[in-house]
Design an enzyme around this catalytic site. Structure first.
Site, short mmCIF file in Angstrom:
data_model
loop_
_atom_site.label_atom_id
_atom_site.label_comp_id
_atom_site.label_asym_id
_atom_site.label_seq_id
_atom_site.Cartn_x
_atom_site.Cartn_y
_atom_site.Cartn_z
N THR A 150 4.73 6.02 4.99
CA THR A 150 3.35 5.68 4.99
C THR A 150 3.14 4.47 4.11
O THR A 150 2.02 3.99 4.08
CB THR A 150 2.62 6.89 4.46
N LYS B 57 0.87 -1.17 0.00
CA LYS B 57 0.00 0.00 0.00
C LYS B 57 0.90 1.22 0.00
O LYS B 57 1.89 1.25 0.73
CB LYS B 57 -0.88 -0.04 1.26
N ASN C 181 -1.96 17.05 -4.17
CA ASN C 181 -1.18 17.50 -3.02
C ASN C 181 -1.52 18.91 -2.56
O ASN C 181 -1.12 19.32 -1.47
CB ASN C 181 0.31 17.36 -3.31
#
Lengths: 230, 230
Positions: free
Chosen positions: B14, B3, B225
Protein backbone atom coordinates in the site's frame (compact mmCIF):
# COMPACT_ATOMS: atom_id res chain seq x y z
CA UNK A 1 2.95 -28.77 35.81
CA UNK A 2 3.94 -25.94 33.52
CA UNK A 3 5.07 -22.39 34.16
CA UNK A 4 5.46 -19.81 31.48
CA UNK A 5 4.05 -16.71 29.85
CA UNK A 6 6.89 -14.37 28.76
CA UNK A 7 8.95 -14.77 25.61
CA UNK A 8 6.79 -17.63 24.50
CA UNK A 9 7.59 -19.50 21.37
CA UNK A 10 9.37 -22.43 22.90
CA UNK A 11 12.16 -23.80 20.89
CA UNK A 12 13.02 -25.51 24.12
CA UNK A 13 14.92 -22.69 25.65
CA UNK A 14 11.87 -19.21 30.76
CA UNK A 15 9.16 -21.79 30.20
CA UNK A 16 9.29 -24.70 32.64
CA UNK A 17 7.14 -27.83 32.40
CA UNK A 18 7.30 -31.12 34.31
CA UNK A 19 5.36 -34.30 33.64
CA UNK A 20 5.65 -37.50 35.64
CA UNK A 21 4.27 -40.96 35.05
CA UNK A 22 4.39 -43.99 37.32
CA UNK A 23 5.04 -46.23 34.33
CA UNK A 24 8.40 -47.98 34.08
CA UNK A 25 10.26 -46.54 31.09
CA UNK A 26 13.96 -46.40 30.32
CA UNK A 27 15.69 -43.02 30.05
CA UNK A 28 16.54 -43.55 26.39
CA UNK A 29 12.98 -44.43 25.50
CA UNK A 30 11.54 -41.52 27.54
CA UNK A 31 13.84 -39.10 25.69
CA UNK A 32 12.62 -40.34 22.30
CA UNK A 33 8.99 -40.09 23.41
CA UNK A 34 9.55 -36.63 24.89
CA UNK A 35 10.85 -35.29 21.61
CA UNK A 36 7.67 -36.38 19.82
CA UNK A 37 5.46 -35.13 22.65
CA UNK A 38 7.16 -31.70 22.68
CA UNK A 39 6.74 -31.39 18.92
CA UNK A 40 3.03 -32.10 19.30
CA UNK A 41 2.49 -29.66 22.15
CA UNK A 42 5.00 -27.13 23.56
CA UNK A 43 6.80 -26.65 20.27
CA UNK A 44 3.49 -25.57 18.66
CA UNK A 45 2.65 -22.55 20.82
CA UNK A 46 3.63 -18.93 20.25
CA UNK A 47 2.68 -15.69 21.99
CA UNK A 48 4.99 -13.30 20.17
CA UNK A 49 7.59 -15.39 18.37
CA UNK A 50 10.23 -14.35 20.88
CA UNK A 51 12.12 -17.26 22.35
CA UNK A 52 13.74 -17.34 25.78
CA UNK A 53 17.02 -18.86 26.78
CA UNK A 54 15.98 -21.43 29.35
CA UNK A 55 12.76 -23.29 28.59
CA UNK A 56 12.65 -26.78 30.02
CA UNK A 57 10.27 -29.67 29.55
CA UNK A 58 11.03 -32.62 31.80
CA UNK A 59 9.37 -36.03 31.68
CA UNK A 60 10.02 -38.40 34.58
CA UNK A 61 8.98 -42.02 34.92
CA UNK A 62 9.04 -43.36 38.47
CA UNK A 63 8.22 -46.96 37.62
CA UNK A 64 6.12 -47.37 40.77
CA UNK A 65 3.27 -48.76 38.65
CA UNK A 66 5.47 -51.83 38.20
CA UNK A 67 5.53 -54.04 35.12
CA UNK A 68 8.35 -54.54 32.65
CA UNK A 69 10.44 -51.48 31.71
CA UNK A 70 9.44 -49.94 28.38
CA UNK A 71 12.71 -49.49 26.57
CA UNK A 72 11.88 -49.27 22.85
CA UNK A 73 10.25 -46.03 21.66
CA UNK A 74 8.74 -47.87 18.69
CA UNK A 75 7.14 -50.59 20.83
CA UNK A 76 3.41 -50.95 21.35
CA UNK A 77 3.77 -50.03 25.04
CA UNK A 78 5.65 -46.83 24.21
CA UNK A 79 3.06 -45.86 21.59
CA UNK A 80 0.19 -46.54 24.00
CA UNK A 81 1.82 -44.50 26.76
CA UNK A 82 2.63 -41.65 24.38
CA UNK A 83 -0.96 -41.58 23.08
CA UNK A 84 -2.16 -41.26 26.68
CA UNK A 85 0.24 -38.39 27.33
CA UNK A 86 -0.43 -36.30 24.19
CA UNK A 87 -3.68 -34.74 25.55
CA UNK A 88 -1.94 -33.88 28.82
CA UNK A 89 1.01 -32.24 27.06
CA UNK A 90 -1.34 -30.27 24.82
CA UNK A 91 -3.45 -29.14 27.76
CA UNK A 92 -0.34 -27.86 29.56
CA UNK A 93 1.05 -26.16 26.45
CA UNK A 94 -2.30 -24.55 25.64
CA UNK A 95 -2.66 -23.40 29.27
CA UNK A 96 0.48 -21.31 28.76
CA UNK A 97 -1.13 -19.57 25.80
CA UNK A 98 -4.42 -19.00 27.70
CA UNK A 99 -2.27 -17.41 30.40
CA UNK A 100 -0.18 -15.44 27.85
CA UNK A 101 0.69 -11.79 28.45
CA UNK A 102 -2.47 -9.77 27.85
CA UNK A 103 -4.17 -12.66 26.05
CA UNK A 104 -7.92 -12.23 25.48
CA UNK A 105 -8.35 -15.04 22.92
CA UNK A 106 -7.11 -18.55 22.33
CA UNK A 107 -6.64 -19.21 18.66
CA UNK A 108 -5.77 -22.39 16.81
CA UNK A 109 -4.18 -21.81 13.41
CA UNK A 110 -4.69 -25.03 11.48
CA UNK A 111 -3.06 -25.33 8.08
CA UNK A 112 -3.91 -28.15 5.69
CA UNK A 113 -3.15 -28.97 2.06
CA UNK A 114 0.59 -28.38 2.27
CA UNK A 115 3.31 -30.33 0.48
CA UNK A 116 4.99 -31.02 3.83
CA UNK A 117 4.68 -30.18 7.50
CA UNK A 118 7.42 -27.55 7.22
CA UNK A 119 5.48 -25.31 4.85
CA UNK A 120 2.27 -25.75 6.90
CA UNK A 121 4.16 -24.58 9.98
CA UNK A 122 5.73 -21.68 8.08
CA UNK A 123 2.25 -20.41 7.17
CA UNK A 124 0.80 -21.16 10.63
CA UNK A 125 3.59 -19.26 12.43
CA UNK A 126 3.50 -16.32 10.02
CA UNK A 127 -0.26 -15.96 10.61
CA UNK A 128 0.03 -16.57 14.38
CA UNK A 129 2.82 -14.00 14.77
CA UNK A 130 1.59 -11.29 12.39
CA UNK A 131 1.01 -8.09 14.42
CA UNK A 132 -1.82 -7.11 12.06
CA UNK A 133 -3.56 -10.48 12.45
CA UNK A 134 -3.06 -10.39 16.23
CA UNK A 135 -4.48 -6.85 16.64
CA UNK A 136 -7.49 -7.89 14.50
CA UNK A 137 -8.00 -10.90 16.81
CA UNK A 138 -7.89 -8.54 19.80
CA UNK A 139 -10.54 -6.34 18.15
CA UNK A 140 -12.72 -9.35 17.23
CA UNK A 141 -12.44 -8.07 13.68
CA UNK A 142 -12.95 -10.68 10.89
CA UNK A 143 -10.28 -9.03 8.76
CA UNK A 144 -9.52 -11.89 6.39
CA UNK A 145 -7.47 -9.60 4.15
CA UNK A 146 -4.81 -9.59 6.86
CA UNK A 147 -4.93 -13.38 6.98
CA UNK A 148 -4.49 -13.61 3.24
CA UNK A 149 -1.58 -11.15 3.51
CA UNK A 150 0.15 -13.30 6.12
CA UNK A 151 -0.36 -16.47 4.09
CA UNK A 152 1.12 -14.70 1.09
CA UNK A 153 4.21 -13.39 2.87
CA UNK A 154 5.00 -16.70 4.57
CA UNK A 155 7.34 -17.51 1.73
CA UNK A 156 5.91 -20.77 0.41
CA UNK A 157 7.55 -21.12 -2.99
CA UNK A 158 5.08 -21.43 -5.87
CA UNK A 159 1.96 -21.10 -3.69
CA UNK A 160 -1.06 -20.45 -5.92
CA UNK A 161 -3.37 -17.90 -4.20
CA UNK A 162 -6.24 -19.13 -6.41
CA UNK A 163 -6.17 -22.46 -4.58
CA UNK A 164 -6.21 -21.07 -1.03
CA UNK A 165 -9.28 -21.61 1.20
CA UNK A 166 -9.82 -19.96 4.62
CA UNK A 167 -12.36 -20.68 7.37
CA UNK A 168 -13.20 -19.06 10.74
CA UNK A 169 -14.39 -22.18 12.60
CA UNK A 170 -17.08 -23.52 10.21
CA UNK A 171 -17.60 -20.20 8.42
CA UNK A 172 -16.00 -20.32 5.01
CA UNK A 173 -14.36 -16.98 4.27
CA UNK A 174 -12.20 -17.53 1.22
CA UNK A 175 -12.80 -19.92 -1.63
CA UNK A 176 -10.16 -20.35 -4.31
CA UNK A 177 -8.44 -17.11 -3.37
CA UNK A 178 -11.59 -14.95 -3.41
CA UNK A 179 -14.17 -14.04 -0.78
CA UNK A 180 -16.59 -16.94 -0.50
CA UNK A 181 -19.92 -15.92 -2.14
CA UNK A 182 -21.85 -17.14 0.91
CA UNK A 183 -19.67 -15.28 3.41
CA UNK A 184 -21.18 -12.46 5.44
CA UNK A 185 -19.28 -10.22 7.80
CA UNK A 186 -21.90 -10.92 10.49
CA UNK A 187 -21.02 -14.64 10.35
CA UNK A 188 -17.31 -13.82 10.55
CA UNK A 189 -17.77 -11.35 13.40
CA UNK A 190 -19.73 -13.95 15.37
CA UNK A 191 -16.76 -16.35 15.35
CA UNK A 192 -14.19 -13.62 15.96
CA UNK A 193 -16.19 -12.50 19.00
CA UNK A 194 -15.58 -15.87 20.69
CA UNK A 195 -12.92 -16.39 23.33
CA UNK A 196 -11.72 -19.44 21.39
CA UNK A 197 -11.65 -20.00 17.67
CA UNK A 198 -9.89 -21.84 14.90
CA UNK A 199 -8.51 -20.24 11.77
CA UNK A 200 -8.23 -22.93 9.13
CA UNK A 201 -6.21 -22.38 5.98
CA UNK A 202 -5.99 -24.87 3.15
CA UNK A 203 -3.09 -24.36 0.77
CA UNK A 204 -4.53 -26.68 -1.93
CA UNK A 205 -1.26 -28.30 -2.93
CA UNK A 206 -0.73 -31.44 -0.86
CA UNK A 207 -1.78 -33.66 1.99
CA UNK A 208 0.32 -32.32 4.87
CA UNK A 209 -1.23 -30.52 7.84
CA UNK A 210 -0.09 -28.92 11.08
CA UNK A 211 -1.28 -26.41 13.62
CA UNK A 212 -0.06 -23.90 16.18
CA UNK A 213 -1.82 -22.24 19.13
CA UNK A 214 -1.57 -18.53 19.80
CA UNK A 215 -3.08 -15.50 21.51
CA UNK A 216 -3.92 -11.95 20.43
CA UNK A 217 -2.00 -8.65 20.78
CA UNK A 218 -3.75 -6.38 23.26
CA UNK A 219 -3.06 -3.09 25.05
CA UNK A 220 -2.29 -5.32 28.02
CA UNK A 221 0.50 -7.08 26.09
CA UNK A 222 2.14 -3.71 25.44
CA UNK A 223 1.60 -2.61 29.05
CA UNK A 224 3.09 -5.79 30.54
CA UNK A 225 6.14 -5.66 28.31
CA UNK A 226 6.68 -1.89 28.37
CA UNK A 227 5.93 -1.14 32.04
CA UNK A 228 7.05 -4.31 33.79
CA UNK A 229 9.49 -2.35 35.96
CA UNK A 230 7.03 0.25 37.20
CA UNK B 1 6.86 11.93 -2.70
CA UNK B 2 6.04 8.89 -0.61
CA UNK B 3 2.82 7.70 1.01
CA UNK B 4 2.63 4.84 3.46
CA UNK B 5 2.20 3.77 7.05
CA UNK B 6 0.15 0.56 7.24
CA UNK B 7 1.53 -2.93 6.61
CA UNK B 8 5.02 -1.56 6.29
CA UNK B 9 7.84 -3.83 5.42
CA UNK B 10 8.04 -3.12 1.76
CA UNK B 11 9.00 -6.00 -0.37
CA UNK B 12 7.76 -3.77 -3.08
CA UNK B 13 4.14 -4.65 -2.73
CA UNK B 14 0.00 0.00 0.00
CA UNK B 15 3.14 2.06 0.06
CA UNK B 16 3.47 4.49 -2.84
CA UNK B 17 6.58 6.52 -3.66
CA UNK B 18 7.46 8.65 -6.67
CA UNK B 19 10.77 10.25 -7.52
CA UNK B 20 11.49 12.35 -10.59
CA UNK B 21 14.70 13.73 -12.00
CA UNK B 22 15.19 16.07 -14.92
CA UNK B 23 18.24 14.08 -16.01
CA UNK B 24 18.12 12.20 -19.28
CA UNK B 25 18.25 8.47 -18.50
CA UNK B 26 17.07 5.47 -20.51
CA UNK B 27 14.31 3.28 -19.11
CA UNK B 28 16.60 0.24 -18.88
CA UNK B 29 19.25 2.15 -16.98
CA UNK B 30 16.67 3.77 -14.66
CA UNK B 31 15.28 0.33 -13.80
CA UNK B 32 18.73 -0.98 -12.85
CA UNK B 33 19.40 2.12 -10.73
CA UNK B 34 15.98 1.90 -9.11
CA UNK B 35 16.63 -1.66 -7.94
CA UNK B 36 19.81 -0.58 -6.15
CA UNK B 37 18.15 2.55 -4.75
CA UNK B 38 15.18 0.57 -3.40
CA UNK B 39 17.50 -1.94 -1.73
CA UNK B 40 19.33 0.94 -0.01
CA UNK B 41 16.16 2.67 1.17
CA UNK B 42 12.56 1.41 0.96
CA UNK B 43 13.53 -2.26 1.18
CA UNK B 44 15.26 -1.55 4.53
CA UNK B 45 12.30 -0.24 6.53
CA UNK B 46 9.87 -2.24 8.66
CA UNK B 47 7.08 -1.24 11.04
CA UNK B 48 5.67 -4.65 11.86
CA UNK B 49 7.05 -7.08 9.29
CA UNK B 50 3.65 -7.28 7.59
CA UNK B 51 3.83 -6.69 3.87
CA UNK B 52 1.05 -5.26 1.73
CA UNK B 53 0.03 -6.26 -1.74
CA UNK B 54 0.54 -3.08 -3.70
CA UNK B 55 3.59 -1.05 -2.77
CA UNK B 56 5.02 0.98 -5.63
CA UNK B 57 8.21 2.94 -6.05
CA UNK B 58 8.42 4.84 -9.31
CA UNK B 59 11.41 6.70 -10.66
CA UNK B 60 10.86 8.98 -13.64
CA UNK B 61 13.46 10.85 -15.68
CA UNK B 62 12.08 13.70 -17.77
CA UNK B 63 15.30 14.56 -19.53
CA UNK B 64 14.50 18.29 -19.48
CA UNK B 65 17.94 18.97 -18.05
CA UNK B 66 19.28 18.06 -21.46
CA UNK B 67 22.61 16.38 -22.09
CA UNK B 68 23.28 12.91 -23.47
CA UNK B 69 20.99 10.09 -22.33
CA UNK B 70 22.51 7.95 -19.58
CA UNK B 71 21.96 4.42 -20.76
CA UNK B 72 24.51 2.27 -18.93
CA UNK B 73 23.85 1.61 -15.24
CA UNK B 74 27.54 0.95 -14.67
CA UNK B 75 28.65 4.23 -16.25
CA UNK B 76 30.14 7.14 -14.32
CA UNK B 77 27.08 9.27 -15.03
CA UNK B 78 24.71 6.63 -13.68
CA UNK B 79 26.84 6.18 -10.54
CA UNK B 80 26.99 9.93 -9.95
CA UNK B 81 23.24 10.31 -10.40
CA UNK B 82 22.53 7.34 -8.13
CA UNK B 83 24.81 8.71 -5.42
CA UNK B 84 22.85 11.98 -5.57
CA UNK B 85 19.57 10.15 -5.22
CA UNK B 86 20.46 7.77 -2.34
CA UNK B 87 19.98 10.44 0.40
CA UNK B 88 16.62 11.41 -1.10
CA UNK B 89 15.40 7.82 -1.25
CA UNK B 90 16.53 7.22 2.34
CA UNK B 91 14.85 10.39 3.53
CA UNK B 92 11.56 9.34 1.94
CA UNK B 93 11.81 5.74 3.24
CA UNK B 94 12.69 6.93 6.75
CA UNK B 95 9.83 9.46 6.66
CA UNK B 96 7.44 6.51 6.34
CA UNK B 97 8.86 4.97 9.52
CA UNK B 98 8.70 8.31 11.39
CA UNK B 99 5.05 8.45 10.34
CA UNK B 100 4.46 4.76 11.21
CA UNK B 101 1.34 3.66 13.07
CA UNK B 102 1.75 4.75 16.69
CA UNK B 103 5.50 5.31 16.26
CA UNK B 104 7.17 7.23 19.09
CA UNK B 105 10.79 6.40 18.16
CA UNK B 106 12.92 6.10 15.06
CA UNK B 107 15.46 3.33 15.45
CA UNK B 108 18.31 2.29 13.20
CA UNK B 109 19.38 -1.32 13.66
CA UNK B 110 22.90 -1.52 12.30
CA UNK B 111 24.53 -4.95 12.10
CA UNK B 112 28.24 -5.37 11.36
CA UNK B 113 30.72 -8.24 11.42
CA UNK B 114 28.58 -10.68 9.44
CA UNK B 115 29.83 -13.20 6.89
CA UNK B 116 27.46 -11.72 4.32
CA UNK B 117 24.74 -9.11 3.95
CA UNK B 118 22.04 -11.78 4.19
CA UNK B 119 22.89 -12.80 7.75
CA UNK B 120 23.27 -9.14 8.80
CA UNK B 121 19.77 -8.47 7.49
CA UNK B 122 18.39 -11.60 9.17
CA UNK B 123 19.65 -10.34 12.55
CA UNK B 124 18.58 -6.73 11.85
CA UNK B 125 15.02 -7.75 10.89
CA UNK B 126 14.65 -10.18 13.79
CA UNK B 127 15.66 -7.41 16.23
CA UNK B 128 13.57 -4.75 14.45
CA UNK B 129 10.44 -6.95 14.38
CA UNK B 130 10.71 -8.56 17.85
CA UNK B 131 7.60 -7.55 19.86
CA UNK B 132 9.66 -7.67 23.07
CA UNK B 133 12.34 -5.38 21.65
CA UNK B 134 9.70 -3.03 20.23
CA UNK B 135 7.76 -2.73 23.51
CA UNK B 136 11.06 -2.04 25.34
CA UNK B 137 11.79 0.71 22.80
CA UNK B 138 8.34 2.19 23.47
CA UNK B 139 9.07 2.13 27.22
CA UNK B 140 12.54 3.69 26.74
CA UNK B 141 13.82 0.62 28.56
CA UNK B 142 17.48 -0.36 27.90
CA UNK B 143 16.60 -4.06 28.04
CA UNK B 144 19.62 -5.47 26.28
CA UNK B 145 18.67 -9.02 27.28
CA UNK B 146 15.81 -8.81 24.78
CA UNK B 147 18.27 -7.63 22.12
CA UNK B 148 20.57 -10.55 22.84
CA UNK B 149 17.56 -12.90 22.68
CA UNK B 150 16.56 -11.58 19.26
CA UNK B 151 20.12 -11.86 17.94
CA UNK B 152 20.21 -15.44 19.18
CA UNK B 153 16.93 -16.51 17.64
CA UNK B 154 17.67 -14.95 14.26
CA UNK B 155 18.96 -18.29 13.07
CA UNK B 156 22.53 -17.45 12.07
CA UNK B 157 24.20 -20.85 11.84
CA UNK B 158 27.26 -21.21 14.08
CA UNK B 159 27.02 -17.74 15.60
CA UNK B 160 29.29 -17.53 18.65
CA UNK B 161 27.55 -15.48 21.40
CA UNK B 162 30.95 -14.86 23.02
CA UNK B 163 31.94 -12.74 20.02
CA UNK B 164 28.84 -10.53 19.94
CA UNK B 165 29.09 -6.80 20.80
CA UNK B 166 26.11 -4.43 21.25
CA UNK B 167 25.92 -0.63 21.49
CA UNK B 168 23.12 1.90 22.12
CA UNK B 169 24.50 4.82 20.08
CA UNK B 170 28.01 5.19 21.56
CA UNK B 171 27.22 3.38 24.81
CA UNK B 172 28.74 -0.07 24.76
CA UNK B 173 26.34 -2.52 26.35
CA UNK B 174 27.66 -5.97 25.55
CA UNK B 175 31.28 -6.99 25.10
CA UNK B 176 32.11 -10.49 23.97
CA UNK B 177 28.67 -11.79 24.89
CA UNK B 178 28.63 -10.34 28.42
CA UNK B 179 27.50 -7.04 29.87
CA UNK B 180 30.26 -4.50 29.26
CA UNK B 181 32.03 -3.79 32.59
CA UNK B 182 31.74 -0.04 31.99
CA UNK B 183 28.03 -0.15 31.17
CA UNK B 184 25.56 1.55 33.48
CA UNK B 185 21.82 1.42 33.17
CA UNK B 186 21.71 5.23 33.48
CA UNK B 187 23.84 5.51 30.33
CA UNK B 188 21.59 3.04 28.50
CA UNK B 189 18.39 4.74 29.67
CA UNK B 190 19.70 8.10 28.44
CA UNK B 191 20.01 6.79 24.87
CA UNK B 192 16.74 4.84 25.01
CA UNK B 193 14.95 8.00 26.10
CA UNK B 194 15.84 9.71 22.82
CA UNK B 195 13.38 10.03 19.96
CA UNK B 196 16.06 8.65 17.62
CA UNK B 197 18.73 6.08 18.34
CA UNK B 198 20.92 3.44 16.78
CA UNK B 199 21.25 -0.11 18.02
CA UNK B 200 24.54 -1.48 16.74
CA UNK B 201 25.29 -5.17 16.84
CA UNK B 202 28.58 -6.69 15.80
CA UNK B 203 28.50 -10.41 15.08
CA UNK B 204 32.30 -10.79 15.15
CA UNK B 205 32.61 -13.21 12.26
CA UNK B 206 33.12 -11.26 9.07
CA UNK B 207 33.22 -7.95 7.25
CA UNK B 208 29.66 -7.60 6.00
CA UNK B 209 27.28 -4.94 7.33
CA UNK B 210 23.73 -3.80 6.76
CA UNK B 211 20.99 -1.85 8.49
CA UNK B 212 17.24 -1.47 8.72
CA UNK B 213 15.08 1.33 10.11
CA UNK B 214 12.13 0.69 12.36
CA UNK B 215 9.72 2.11 14.96
CA UNK B 216 8.44 0.93 18.35
CA UNK B 217 5.26 -0.91 19.39
CA UNK B 218 2.98 1.40 21.33
CA UNK B 219 -0.58 1.38 22.68
CA UNK B 220 -1.32 3.57 19.71
CA UNK B 221 -0.16 0.86 17.29
CA UNK B 222 -2.64 -1.57 18.87
CA UNK B 223 -5.40 1.08 18.87
CA UNK B 224 -4.91 2.00 15.21
CA UNK B 225 -4.89 -1.61 14.07
CA UNK B 226 -7.62 -2.90 16.40
CA UNK B 227 -10.07 0.00 16.27
CA UNK B 228 -9.58 1.36 12.75
CA UNK B 229 -13.25 0.80 11.94
CA UNK B 230 -14.65 2.64 14.92
Amino acid sequence: MAKGAGMIRPDMATMLAFVATDAAVSQRCLQAMLRDLADASFNRITVDGDTSTNDALILAATGVAGGPVIDDASSEGAHALKALMVPLFRELAQAIIRDGEGATRFVTVHVTGGRGEAECLKVAYTVAESPLVKTALFAGDPNWGRLAMAVGRAGVEGLDPARVQIWFDDVRVMTDGLMDPGYTEEAGARVLGQAELTIRIDLGRGDAASEVWTSDFSYEYVRINAEYRT
